[in-house]
Design a protein around this motif. Structure first.
Motif, mmCIF file in Angstrom:
data_model
loop_
_atom_site.group_PDB
_atom_site.id
_atom_site.type_symbol
_atom_site.label_atom_id
_atom_site.label_comp_id
_atom_site.label_asym_id
_atom_site.label_seq_id
_atom_site.Cartn_x
_atom_site.Cartn_y
_atom_site.Cartn_z
ATOM 1 N N CYS A 1 71.992 18.982 13.008
ATOM 2 C CA CYS A 1 72.491 19.858 11.954
ATOM 3 C C CYS A 1 71.573 19.770 10.733
ATOM 4 C CB CYS A 1 73.910 19.458 11.553
ATOM 5 S SG CYS A 1 75.131 19.646 12.859
ATOM 6 N N THR A 2 71.585 20.804 9.937
ATOM 7 C CA THR A 2 70.837 20.796 8.678
ATOM 8 C C THR A 2 71.820 20.728 7.520
ATOM 9 O OG1 THR A 2 70.802 23.216 8.612
ATOM 10 C CG2 THR A 2 68.934 22.101 9.659
ATOM 11 N N PHE A 3 71.356 20.201 6.402
ATOM 12 C CA PHE A 3 72.219 20.036 5.237
ATOM 13 C C PHE A 3 71.900 21.084 4.180
ATOM 14 C CE2 PHE A 3 73.174 18.063 1.077
ATOM 15 C CZ PHE A 3 74.542 17.858 1.248
ATOM 16 N N ASP A 4 72.911 21.826 3.779
ATOM 17 C CA ASP A 4 72.762 22.848 2.744
ATOM 18 C C ASP A 4 73.070 22.209 1.396
ATOM 19 O OD1 ASP A 4 72.994 24.979 0.968
ATOM 20 O OD2 ASP A 4 73.760 26.345 2.494
ATOM 21 N N GLU A 5 72.028 21.957 0.606
ATOM 22 C CA GLU A 5 72.215 21.288 -0.675
ATOM 23 C C GLU A 5 73.037 22.133 -1.648
ATOM 24 O OE1 GLU A 5 68.530 20.083 -2.320
ATOM 25 O OE2 GLU A 5 68.041 18.710 -0.665
ATOM 26 N N ALA A 6 72.989 23.439 -1.503
ATOM 27 C CA ALA A 6 73.721 24.313 -2.416
ATOM 28 C C ALA A 6 75.233 24.201 -2.194
ATOM 29 C CB ALA A 6 73.271 25.763 -2.247
#
Length: 640
Positions: A513-518
């Motif tokens: 998974c990727t992390f959405d900092e926003a």
């Protein structure tokens, strides 16, 4: 993204549903240090509550407690003595009608909580009532709670408790040690005996909903374990069985209590399955001195490195092809054999070099989509079918402690260190005999044919730069939702480095998974994201043992503010995790919460000189050697 914080602190204004306090139930391991308030003993004469008609004392302090409770003293005392698996008592209708409802409202309006999580518990923690002083703003806002605290720690009521439990008059001191606790959905407390310092009596007053009444399907039961001899030679030294033999529903306005005894008073709190909070006031009465045989207490046993404390097993020699091993290279025959099981992308020189560089830099690596599609599909289909047959996952609570036990699947304890199902089939990697055994058989084939092969030893040595392993030990484990776990303890410490290798199978696609900092959210499939978040447990955590040599006391050992967390490896389908474990490092698999996905199966193998593991959804297979180390999921095969 694979590194995760094990502890998170969330301070919340208390609301009706989510609020809590100190270590739940009769917690053996408080999450942090706390000072305790000792009130001066008034030395007032004990009245008829203790069978002593001499002298009189002001009974108004006992007003919160129902009058019927004191009239049933003899009945409670008999029930306490005759209860199993060890003496314990339960008082229903403990407080006068309407009194606890007032306390609930006070807690809703005035308490703040912090989220706490370790290998042993998951809970919400609020103010320590032992430090809540008369005249403080908080105490003034919670008059009913202060009245209850004064009542249960009064000389009169302490004498009443001594009578119920058969203790000698004056055993209990006036030390106040209690807190308000909340177990929300997914919260739990693992097996322990509550022995810390001079604790003598453990008690819990339940503040669960009046309507609707708490039911079995809600979870959160108090679980009691039988103390069984560790072996035939040491009859006096006992451990808890793998499964509880009695459970108690946390009914509103009831009080559970028992004498704290090293190696005897084993208990835990079942995971809460419902969306309602399991609220309670929990605490201890103390004696002047620590109990005898305190060396048998669970906390001391978890910190012991003595013979018999290890739970990981012995190493077996790896098969060797001396001529091939001297070359330290993979032959074409090796690559062809490994390609039957392993995704060919992990067999190319380019990939081997890239993975080796990553491993040398971080001492750990996860290889996703590890097995070829043919093996991955039939293993995952088999474990999904097994869970469906057992009615596990998909939000179904685990009410049957023996679910999944049978055939070659055995439940493994002792509960203060671990609980999971282990596949204990023979060493003949034949086909499946009946659909119920397919999941274990498939993982057994991977362990026996792949992980224990000389070709795999050469591959793992080349991949990690650790060389050909000298030996291995391994298990195939299933971690059922809401039931299974392992606990960090000193008995698994090694004098040499090991390589943990864990192959895991669980729900999801096993994609990173990727992390959405926003937004602060993980981007990926729902199942992959929930495993990677760690919110449902099932991850394997590596922590450093205390090497200071100082006796900092039990509270310090489990202080959540310490900096001992080294690595957390999330459960991920068809993913092989390799972790190099140094001496002085412990590991545990966090209890797997009940949620919509199925259980985890793991094949885990540890190698001397190296170790790796594979984890997939509900099944996990791992192998470990003297240098690496692994993690497991719900089904787990491990070898060291």
């Amino acid at each position: 993204n694979n590194l995760q914080k094990i502890q998170r602190t969330v301070v919340l204004a208390i609301i009706f549903f989510v609020y809590d306090t100190m270590p739940s139930e009769a917690s053996d391991i408080p999450p942090n240090k706390r000072a305790r308030t000792v009130q001066p003993d008034k030395n007032e004469p004990i009245n008829a509550l203790n069978g002593n008609e001499e002298g009189k004392s002001d009974e108004s302090i006992l007003d919160p407690i129902s009058n019927e409770v004191f009239g049933r003293a003899d009945e409670f005392a008999v029930a306490y003595r005759e209860s199993k698996p060890y003496p314990h008592g339960m008082i229903h209708g403990f407080c006068k009608e309407g009194f606890l409802e007032g306390i609930l409202e006070e807690l809703k309006q005035n308490s703040k909580v912090k989220f706490k999580e370790t290998d042993l518990f998951r809970m919400y923690q609020s103010v320590d009532l032992g430090n809540l002083q008369e005249g403080s703003d908080l105490a003034d806002n919670m008059p009913n709670l202060m009245k209850l605290k004064a009542a249960i720690y009064s000389p009169e009521y302490r004498a009443f408790v001594e009578k119920l439990t058969g203790l000698e008059r004056g055993t209990l001191t006036d030390e106040v040690d209690c807190a308000a606790n909340c177990h929300a959905k997914g919260c739990h407390l693992l097996c322990h005996d509550d022995v810390i310092g001079n604790r003598k009596i453990s008690y819990i007053i339940y503040l669960t909903d009046v309507e609707p009444l708490w039911q079995d399907k809600d979870g959160g039961r108090l679980e009691l374990y039988e103390a069984i001899p560790e072996n035939a030679e040491k009859k006096s030294r006992c451990v808890p069985g793998a499964l509880p033999v009695k459970t108690i529903l946390p009914a509103f306005n009831s009080m559970a209590y028992f004498v704290v005894q090293p190696g005897v008073s084993f208990h835990s709190v079942q995971e809460v399955f419902c969306d309602r909070p399991r609220l309670s006031i929990q605490g201890w009465y103390h004696a002047k001195d620590a109990p005898q045989q305190i060396e048998n207490a669970t906390l001391q046993r978890l910190k012991s490195t003595c013979k018999g404390e290890d739970t990981e097993g012995v190493f077996h020699p790896m098969p060797k092809d001396e001529e091939q091993c001297e070359k330290d290279l993979l032959s074409e025959e090796d690559r062809a054999f490994l390609g039957i099981y392993i995704n060919k992308v992990f067999l190319t020189d380019e990939s081997l070099n890239a993975i080796r560089s990553r491993f040398e830099e971080e001492s750990s690596v996860q290889l996703r989509h590890f097995l070829v599609d043919e093996w991955c599909s039939k293993i995952k289909d088999a474990i999904k079918k097994k869970d469906e047959n057992d009615q596990l996952g998909n939000g179904m609570p685990s009410l049957d402690y023996n679910v999944g036990v049978g055939g070659n699947w055995k439940v493994v304890g002792p509960a203060h260190k671990q609980r999971f199902l282990e596949y204990q089939g023979d060493d003949t990697p034949t086909g499946c005999e009946g659909s119920d055994l397919c999941a274990g058989k498939y993982l057994h084939q991977i362990k026996a044919l792949l992980f224990q092969s000389a070709a795999f030893g050469r591959w793992i040595g080349l991949l990690t730069s650790l060389g050909y392993p000298l030996g291995y030990r391994g298990k195939i484990r299933r971690f059922r939702p809401g039931l299974d776990y392992t606990v960090a303890h000193y008995g698994i410490l090694t004098t040499n480095a090991v390589l943990d290798s864990t192959l895991c199978f669980c729900s999801g696609d096993g994609k990173q998974c990727t992390f959405d900092e926003a937004t602060g959210e993980l981007i990926g499939s729902d199942d992959d994201a929930v495993w990677e978040s760690g919110d449902v447990g099932g991850f394997e955590c590596y922590i450093a043992a205390d090497e200071s040599g100082e006796d900092q006391g039990p509270d310090a050992e489990y202080d959540e503010e310490d900096d001992t967390k080294l690595l957390s490896v999330s459960a991920s389908n068809n993913t092989l995790s390799l972790v190099y474990r140094d001496p002085g490092t412990m590991r545990f698999v966090k209890v797997r919460h009940n949620h919509d996905s199925f259980s985890s199966f793991v094949t885990q193998i540890s190698f001397i000189g190296l170790m790796f593991s594979i984890y997939d959804g509900a099944f996990k297979l791992s192998t470990s050697v003297a240098e690496p180390r692994v993690r497991d999921g719900i089904w787990h095969l491990s070898m060291t």
